[in-house]
Each structure stands twice: as C-alpha cells, then as structure tokens.
Design a protein around this motif. Structure first.
Motif, PDB file in Angstrom:
ATOM      1  N   ASP A   9      36.643  36.135  51.587  1.00 31.95           N
ATOM      2  CA  ASP A   9      37.449  35.073  52.195  1.00 31.95           C
ATOM      3  C   ASP A   9      38.931  35.261  51.903  1.00 31.95           C
ATOM      4  O   ASP A   9      39.773  34.995  52.749  1.00 31.95           O
ATOM      5  CB  ASP A   9      36.996  33.693  51.692  1.00 31.95           C
TER       6      ASP A   9
ATOM      7  N   ILE B 221      35.501  31.024  61.102  1.00 35.37           N
ATOM      8  CA  ILE B 221      34.965  32.337  61.494  1.00 35.37           C
ATOM      9  C   ILE B 221      34.618  33.159  60.253  1.00 35.37           C
ATOM     10  O   ILE B 221      33.532  33.737  60.151  1.00 35.37           O
ATOM     11  CB  ILE B 221      35.984  33.092  62.388  1.00 35.37           C
ATOM     12  N   ALA B 222      35.553  33.195  59.292  1.00 32.42           N
ATOM     13  CA  ALA B 222      35.299  33.999  58.088  1.00 32.42           C
ATOM     14  C   ALA B 222      34.079  33.485  57.335  1.00 32.42           C
ATOM     15  O   ALA B 222      33.215  34.263  56.922  1.00 32.42           O
ATOM     16  CB  ALA B 222      36.530  33.971  57.174  1.00 32.42           C
ATOM     17  N   MET B 223      33.978  32.165  57.156  1.00 26.77           N
ATOM     18  CA  MET B 223      32.843  31.636  56.393  1.00 26.77           C
ATOM     19  C   MET B 223      31.542  31.706  57.194  1.00 26.77           C
ATOM     20  O   MET B 223      30.490  31.996  56.637  1.00 26.77           O
ATOM     21  CB  MET B 223      33.111  30.195  55.955  1.00 26.77           C
TER      22      MET B 223
ATOM     23  N   LEU C 273      30.726  33.888  59.720  1.00 25.43           N
ATOM     24  CA  LEU C 273      30.246  35.264  59.788  1.00 25.43           C
ATOM     25  C   LEU C 273      29.834  35.771  58.402  1.00 25.43           C
ATOM     26  O   LEU C 273      28.883  36.542  58.272  1.00 25.43           O
ATOM     27  CB  LEU C 273      31.303  36.188  60.402  1.00 25.43           C
ATOM     28  N   GLY C 274      30.554  35.329  57.378  1.00 23.89           N
ATOM     29  CA  GLY C 274      30.161  35.688  56.015  1.00 23.89           C
ATOM     30  C   GLY C 274      28.764  35.174  55.697  1.00 23.89           C
ATOM     31  O   GLY C 274      27.944  35.891  55.117  1.00 23.89           O
TER      32      GLY C 274
ATOM     33  N   THR D  63      40.438  37.704  54.174  1.00 29.88           N
ATOM     34  CA  THR D  63      40.323  37.364  55.595  1.00 29.88           C
ATOM     35  C   THR D  63      41.186  36.180  56.002  1.00 29.88           C
ATOM     36  O   THR D  63      41.974  36.263  56.943  1.00 29.88           O
ATOM     37  CB  THR D  63      38.844  37.064  55.937  1.00 29.88           C
ATOM     38  N   VAL D  64      41.060  35.053  55.291  1.00 32.81           N
ATOM     39  CA  VAL D  64      41.686  33.820  55.778  1.00 32.81           C
ATOM     40  C   VAL D  64      43.219  33.837  55.664  1.00 32.81           C
ATOM     41  O   VAL D  64      43.908  33.564  56.653  1.00 32.81           O
ATOM     42  CB  VAL D  64      41.050  32.575  55.102  1.00 32.81           C
TER      43      VAL D  64
ATOM     44  N   ALA E 126      42.930  33.316  65.195  1.00 30.96           N
ATOM     45  CA  ALA E 126      44.057  32.536  64.675  1.00 30.96           C
ATOM     46  C   ALA E 126      45.341  32.870  65.435  1.00 30.96           C
ATOM     47  O   ALA E 126      46.128  31.980  65.790  1.00 30.96           O
ATOM     48  CB  ALA E 126      44.236  32.801  63.175  1.00 30.96           C
TER      49      ALA E 126
ATOM     50  N   ILE F 148      34.878  41.055  60.809  1.00 34.50           N
ATOM     51  CA  ILE F 148      35.114  39.641  60.488  1.00 34.50           C
ATOM     52  C   ILE F 148      36.610  39.376  60.353  1.00 34.50           C
ATOM     53  O   ILE F 148      37.157  38.436  60.941  1.00 34.50           O
ATOM     54  CB  ILE F 148      34.378  39.227  59.191  1.00 34.50           C
TER      55      ILE F 148
ATOM     56  N   ALA G 198      39.865  25.549  45.744  1.00 34.62           N
ATOM     57  CA  ALA G 198      38.677  24.949  46.372  1.00 34.62           C
ATOM     58  C   ALA G 198      37.440  25.814  46.137  1.00 34.62           C
ATOM     59  O   ALA G 198      36.375  25.304  45.786  1.00 34.62           O
ATOM     60  CB  ALA G 198      38.915  24.763  47.867  1.00 34.62           C
TER      61      ALA G 198
ATOM     62  N   ALA H 246      38.639  37.004  62.978  1.00 33.37           N
ATOM     63  CA  ALA H 246      39.300  35.799  62.452  1.00 33.37           C
ATOM     64  C   ALA H 246      40.800  35.846  62.722  1.00 33.37           C
ATOM     65  O   ALA H 246      41.405  34.852  63.147  1.00 33.37           O
ATOM     66  CB  ALA H 246      39.026  35.652  60.956  1.00 33.37           C
TER      67      ALA H 246
ATOM     68  N   ALA I  50      40.465  30.554  61.444  1.00 30.65           N
ATOM     69  CA  ALA I  50      40.213  31.682  60.547  1.00 30.65           C
ATOM     70  C   ALA I  50      39.111  31.363  59.537  1.00 30.65           C
ATOM     71  O   ALA I  50      38.190  32.159  59.322  1.00 30.65           O
ATOM     72  CB  ALA I  50      41.502  32.058  59.811  1.00 30.65           C
ATOM     73  N   GLY I  51      39.200  30.178  58.933  1.00 32.53           N
ATOM     74  CA  GLY I  51      38.238  29.807  57.889  1.00 32.53           C
ATOM     75  C   GLY I  51      36.833  29.651  58.424  1.00 32.53           C
ATOM     76  O   GLY I  51      35.870  30.113  57.799  1.00 32.53           O
TER      77      GLY I  51
ATOM     78  N   ASP J 153      34.694  23.185  51.792  1.00 26.69           N
ATOM     79  CA  ASP J 153      35.919  23.954  51.998  1.00 26.69           C
ATOM     80  C   ASP J 153      36.702  23.437  53.201  1.00 26.69           C
ATOM     81  O   ASP J 153      37.931  23.412  53.178  1.00 26.69           O
ATOM     82  CB  ASP J 153      35.602  25.440  52.191  1.00 26.69           C
TER      83      ASP J 153
ATOM     84  N   ALA K 111      44.453  36.191  58.337  1.00 22.98           N
ATOM     85  CA  ALA K 111      44.360  35.643  59.692  1.00 22.98           C
ATOM     86  C   ALA K 111      45.405  34.547  59.912  1.00 22.98           C
ATOM     87  O   ALA K 111      46.028  34.471  60.970  1.00 22.98           O
ATOM     88  CB  ALA K 111      42.949  35.101  59.926  1.00 22.98           C
TER      89      ALA K 111
END
Lengths: 239, 239
Positions: free
Chosen positions: A32, B67-69, B71-72, A35-36, A229, A221, A68, A225, B64-65, B32, A39
């Motif tokens: 994460d 999609i990342a979470m 797909l993760g 990625t986040v 975004a 991924i 978090a 992402a 972004a979050g 999250d 993105a």
C-alpha cells in the motif's frame, strides 16, 4: 517426555510462523505504501502545478496511512491474542466442568474424517490423562486457533508503519528534489514502477507465487491505481 | 455415513467462516477508508484554502486506496487458494508415494499432545482405509490449512473496495457541499468521528471486542491519524 517434545516442536513451529508473519506485515505495509502515495502524487500532479502541494499531500497521506495501517495492525493482533486467551480459558473450564460434552466433541472431530468411536477412544483416554494437552488439542483441532506470540501486536504495528513510510517516500522523492512537476512525475513513475518490480519479485519468492508473476501483479496494481487517480484528478480539475 | 456427516459439518463450518471473512473484509476496507481520506482532507484543509483541492486530493486518494486495497485483497485470497491447492496435491501424492513418512507424521502430530503410538494407531488405521479423509486430516492437522471458498478472491476484492469508497466519502461530503474550508473541516471532523464511533461499536460487537472499547479504539486511530496529517501539513505549508 512428550511434554518436552511438544514444547520444542512448538518453538520450532513458532519460529517459522514468526518470520512468515513479519514478511506478511512488510508486504501489507509496503504494497500500500508504494501504491497509494504514488497514485495520489501522480494524480495531483496532473491537476495542480505546484510540486510543493503534491509533496504536502503525499506526506500527509503517508502520515495518515502509516498510522491508520500500523494501529489497525496493532488492534488486529491484539484482538487475536485476546480471542485466543478467552477461548483457551473457556476450554480449560470445559474440560473440567463439561467432560461429557468435550468427549463428544473429540468424537465429532474424528468422525468428520471417518474415524469411528472405537478408534478414537484410545486418543481420548490419553488426552484425558493430560488435561493441558487436551486443551491444546481442542484449541488447535476443534477451534483451529494458533497461540499468538507475545509482543506480536507492537511488532506488527511498527513493521507495517515503517514499511508504509519507506514505500511511500520512494515516489515522493522526485517531487521533493525536482523543480518541474512534469519531470518529477516521469521520474516518480519510473522509479516507483522499478521499486514495485523488485518488491513484487522478492515478495513472490518469499510467498511462493513466483517472482515474475508477482512482479507483474504489483506493477499492475500500482499502475492501475495511479492511472485511476490521475484520470479522476484530471477530469475534476478540468470541470 | 461418515462422509456425508463430514460434508454437512464442513458446509456448516464454511458458512460460519464465510460471514466472518466478509465482516473482516468490510472492517479492512472501512477502517482505512474512514481514516485515511479523512486525515488527508483534514491535513490539507490546514494548509490550502481551496476546498476544491481538498476534494480533488480526497477523491484521488479514495480511487487509489480502494483499487490498491481491493486488488491487494484479491491477490491475497488468490494466493491462499493456490497455496491450499498445491499443498493438497502434494499431500495426495505423499499418502500414496511416501506412506511410511506420512504415518510417522501422524504419530508426531499426536505425540505433541502426549498421545503415544499405541493410542494413535487405531486412528491411523482408520485414516489409511479412507485416503481422501487422510488427506483432509493432514491439511487441517499437520498444515493448519482451511479450504478457501470458491470465488473468494473476487468477493473479497469488491467488499474491501466498496467499503473503502463508502467510508472515504463520508469525510469528503462536507468539503463538496460547503463553501468555507474551515466550516467543512469542522463538519467533516464531527460526522467522521461519529461514523467511527458507530463503525467501531458494530465492529466490536461482531468481533467480540466489545462495542464501547472498539468505538474508542477506532475514534482514537482516526483522531491520531488526522491530527498527525494536519500537524505535518501545517508545518510544511508554513515553511
């Protein structure tokens, strides 16, 4: 001595377990983290001209995300430990107070595998002579619960948070160091995709998915992402 | 018929398992989702004057979050399913090709609970008469693996992503609807902390942590993450 054997077996198992869990926590945080923020920064750079703002939002995201996810991991591990402890206490009471029911549960466990009562009885007799082992047996074979390690929650929290921060700083560095937002975006995309390839490859080897396949997955991924975004931010800033 | 009993027992277990996993996915996505976009928006509102920019960054983060979470989560569930399938194939080969070793493993499993060879032998004999049950037994009691459900990966991915989006939209709504950034921040803080209280309470009841305690935990995480993001963004925008 069976008890000693059980203990050494248990330790061996726990050690294996521990490294797997640390790997899992690094994977949770870093996948994460890479990625986040990547993105988000890519998305914002398509909508605002100031790299300062991209860095600001990126760092705020890393702060929020690492806290978090880290605290979330802490609570999850703590919840597991409490669940294990309360179920263990219940089983300890039950093998004393509700012996008949617990015996019946042993028969049911074996019956599910086609092992009849006659064949299961000697095992039951052996467990009844050793109540702590009986409780261990029920925890694992009735409830499917592993004893969590001590200090797991704090370790899990810090591993996840640090991995998130390390992963998140990689895509932000170009925006911090370069004046042009477009140049920074290009460099950020290149180094982050490279980092995702390496991370995916290592992760794939450690988890048995295979390096190349895992690399393709993590890069996809991150790419999807970031593209989402970027597209969304472009769309909204044009309107 | 033991096989039929095993099957119905298995189904019952799976159903219990399934709802627990869906709850877990909603918790993963929503904790999250409620926290990170909230903290990011609060952080940015302390550094920039435009609510438009806060909304832009918030929505980019949610895209972004989620999609990342999502797909993760898909890859994690798919990895579990592949791991189970490959281990099962290996066990199926081993109970045919390495019968002696597998027998020894059964004795070791029981020995760890103080059950000696004589007591374990009738169970071993029963399992040997029923190789599929033997494989089931080894999967669960040697390897500690549960059979994942079919279609788990896709369901897990969409549950996590949707929960993240739903959670993330709550703190952003005030910034979308209100002209003043400061007013929007205040309303966002109030409704998000309320949402975290409700979410924490429901989560605590479902997972057995207790409603009040879980509410306090989720509110604390959200508050700490938002305060950190706010403080960091203030610090950076002042410099």
């Amino acid at each position: 001595m069976p008890a000693e054997h059980a203990h050494s077996h248990h330790n061996h198992h726990e050690q294996h377990f521990q490294s797997t869990e640390t790997v899992r926590d690094v994977v949770i945080g870093m996948s994460d983290g890479l990625t986040v923020p990547f993105a988000l920064a890519a998305g914002l750079s398509g909508a605002v001209n100031s790299t300062h703002l991209v860095v600001l939002a990126g760092l705020a995201e890393i702060a929020a995300g690492s806290i978090a996810m880290g605290l979330g991991g802490y609570l999850a591990a703590q919840g597991d430990a409490e669940h294990y402890a309360s179920e263990r206490l219940r089983e300890e009471r039950e093998v004393v107070e509700r012996v008949r029911d617990e015996e019946e549960e042993i028969y049911e466990i074996f019956d599910a595998y086609g092992v009849d009562r006659d064949a299961a009885t000697p095992v039951l007799e052996a467990l009844k002579r050793n109540p702590p082992a009986w409780v261990d047996f029920m925890m694992r074979f009735e409830l499917g619960l592993e004893e969590p390690q001590r200090g797991r929650a704090a370790k899990s929290a810090s591993t996840i948070a640090v991995s998130y921060i390390v992963g998140g700083m990689i895509p932000l560095l170009p925006y911090m160091l370069m004046a042009s937002g477009l140049d920074a975006l290009k460099v950020s995309v290149v180094i982050t995709l490279l980092a995702l390839v390496v991370f995916g490859g290592v992760k794939g080897r450690l988890t048995g998915t295979g390096g190349l396949r895992s690399s393709l997955q993590t890069v996809s991924i991150g790419g999807i992402a970031a593209a989402a975004a970027f597209g969304l931010a472009r769309l909204l800033s044009a309107s």
